[in-house]
Design an enzyme around this catalytic site. Structure first.
Site, PDB file in Angstrom:
ATOM      1  CB  SER A   1     -94.049  58.596  15.306  1.00 11.18           C
ATOM      2  OG  SER A   1     -92.926  59.132  15.851  1.00 11.18           O
TER       3      SER A   1
ATOM      4  CG  HIS B   1     -92.032  63.911  13.786  1.00 12.34           C
ATOM      5  ND1 HIS B   1     -91.341  62.413  13.191  1.00 12.34           N
ATOM      6  CD2 HIS B   1     -92.582  63.610  14.893  1.00 12.34           C
ATOM      7  CE1 HIS B   1     -92.046  61.584  13.882  1.00 12.34           C
ATOM      8  NE2 HIS B   1     -92.607  61.944  14.984  1.00 12.34           N
TER       9      HIS B   1
ATOM     10  CG  ASP C   1     -89.602  63.346  10.310  1.00 13.94           C
ATOM     11  OD1 ASP C   1     -89.171  63.778  11.506  1.00 13.94           O
ATOM     12  OD2 ASP C   1     -90.791  62.610  10.267  1.00 13.94           O
TER      13      ASP C   1
END
Length: 432
Positions: free
Chosen positions: A217, A374, A345
């Protein structure tokens, strides 16, 4: 744009119901395990025939060196999300955040003083200095926004790398995982200075080792930006990026749509909690700072507008997002880089992936799974409570790169010399 952490008001509830969920899902788990065994048998049958071994067609694969993935056993089977979660990206994301198992790991913390008198915390596995050889490969892990060594996905990756004889260290950014904050400055999607110092420090401690990094991320965004800035002087021998938002403008647009507001509020809560622990450091700041806005942020954007973008010299929060995206860095990456994304995602949108730049760079590879949410990827042999589907692929890639690099000079990639700064880094403190 960030790694999801379970909102603290619900964390206790989630952990309390996790054993009950495991009991309810056990029949499905056993059924899925049987299908995986059958799939492996079919793979062995195909291997005896004339058909070439290729990554499964359920995966999007891109990159000039995609052929090397044909040798990855974990990619020959279809991507199958755990049945309960396959139909909804939010269910998969939230389930993984709340109920993925948390492996027990004993850490030894090392704190580094940065040139601006800030501090970052490195969490090493306790005892590895005594049990691993001095030239064991080192893997630096970069968690997502507000994440750290306490996160389940980080610990699962750590244990898998250690099982292969790798030394692992978690890089906790300023304020994360109780890392000390000593200046009126946290960290940002654009700032690579702390990572650069960490890489140099690790190299100075283990000069005979090849150093690698994996980020998730926001940590992945910072990592890819670092690779692009270092170009052919990069001291890392290989890297992996997962759930990277890549284009922060696109990610910000989607972050305020529909159910994504739940993630936005949860992350804003985490940012506020970190800020409030160190609020006195920000008292009396002048200029464009809007401390009340950051202290009471309802969204990540509010926090970035009030504090982050000012700390790092951006004119506005939109200027910060547009100039902090790692999508523009891909073309300058000069070491082997594997990017793994999920097509569904909710926080790192698929349309933000710089596919053409990845295809054009001979050092880059892209894998896109059809599901995963995610930081979810509730699939594979250990689903639904074990490691993410990505972990075996990450290690297969890193070991391939390490073996390839090991046949040449240390800290080289494709026989091209890399810079290996070995300057010592001052310590703030070190404790067990």
């Amino acid at each position: 744009m960030a790694a999801i952490q379970a909102p603290s008001p619900f964390a206790g509830t989630a952990r309390r119901y996790a054993p009950r969920l495991r009991y309810l899902l056990l029949p499905t788990t056993m059924s899925l395990s049987s299908s995986v065994v059958s799939s492996r048998s079919r793979d062995r049958d195909c291997a005896d025939g004339e058909q070439p071994l290729l990554p499964h067609s359920s995966l999007e694969i891109a990159g000039a060196r995609r052929g090397l993935l044909a040798g990855f056993e974990s990619l020959r089977r279809p991507y199958r999300a755990f049945p309960v979660f396959a139909s909804n990206r939010h269910v998969e994301t939230i389930f993984a955040a709340f109920t993925r198992s948390l492996p027990a790991v004993a850490f030894r913390r090392e704190c580094l003083r940065t040139p601006d008198d800030g501090a970052v915390a490195l969490d090493w596995v306790s005892g590895d200095d005594r049990t691993l050889p001095g030239d064991a490969p080192v893997l630096i892990l970069l968690p997502g926004l507000t994440g750290g060594s306490q996160d389940t996905y980080v610990r699962h990756m750590l244990l898998r790398a250690r099982s292969k004889g790798w030394r692992v260290v978690v890089f906790n950014s300023r304020g994360c995982a109780n890392s000390p904050v000593t200046t009126a400055k946290f960290y940002s999607a654009s700032f690579t200075g702390d990572l650069r110092q960490v890489v140099d420090h690790v190299l100075s401690r283990y000069p005979q080792s090849n150093i690698y990094a994996a980020g998730w991320s926001l940590g992945a965004n910072i990592l890819v930006r670092y690779l692009g800035e270092e170009t052919d002087k990069c001291s890392l021998s290989g890297a992996v990026s997962m759930c990277n938002p890549f284009n922060l403008v696109i990610a910000d647009e989607d972050f305020h749509k529909g159910f994504n507001n739940v993630y936005d509020r949860a992350l804003a809560n985490s940012l506020r909690a970190i800020f409030k622990k160190h609020a006195l450091l920000f008292e009396g700041l002048d200029g464009e700072y809007d401390i009340p806005k950051a202290a009471n942020a309802k969204t990540v954007r509010d926090f970035d507008e009030g504090l982050t973008r000012v700390s790092f010299g951006f004119r506005s929060v939109d200027d910060y997002y547009s100039n902090s995206s790692s999508s523009d860095s891909i073309k300058n990456v000069s070491i082997p880089l594997l990017c793994i994304q999920a097509d569904n995602d909710p926080i790192a949108p698929s349309r933000g992936i710089p596919r053409e730049d990845i295809k054009a760079n001979p050092n880059c590879l892209l894998i896109v799974t059809p599901e995963g949410g995610h930081l979810g990827w509730v699939a594979g042999n250990e689903a639904p409570f074990g490691c993410p589907w990505t972990d075996p692929i990450v290690m297969e890639f890193l070991e391939h790169v390490h073996n390839e690099t090991g046949s040449t000079t240390k800290n080289t990639v494709f026989s091209e010399p890399q810079g290996v700064p070995q300057t010592s880094v001052p310590h703030l403190s070190e404790h067990v």
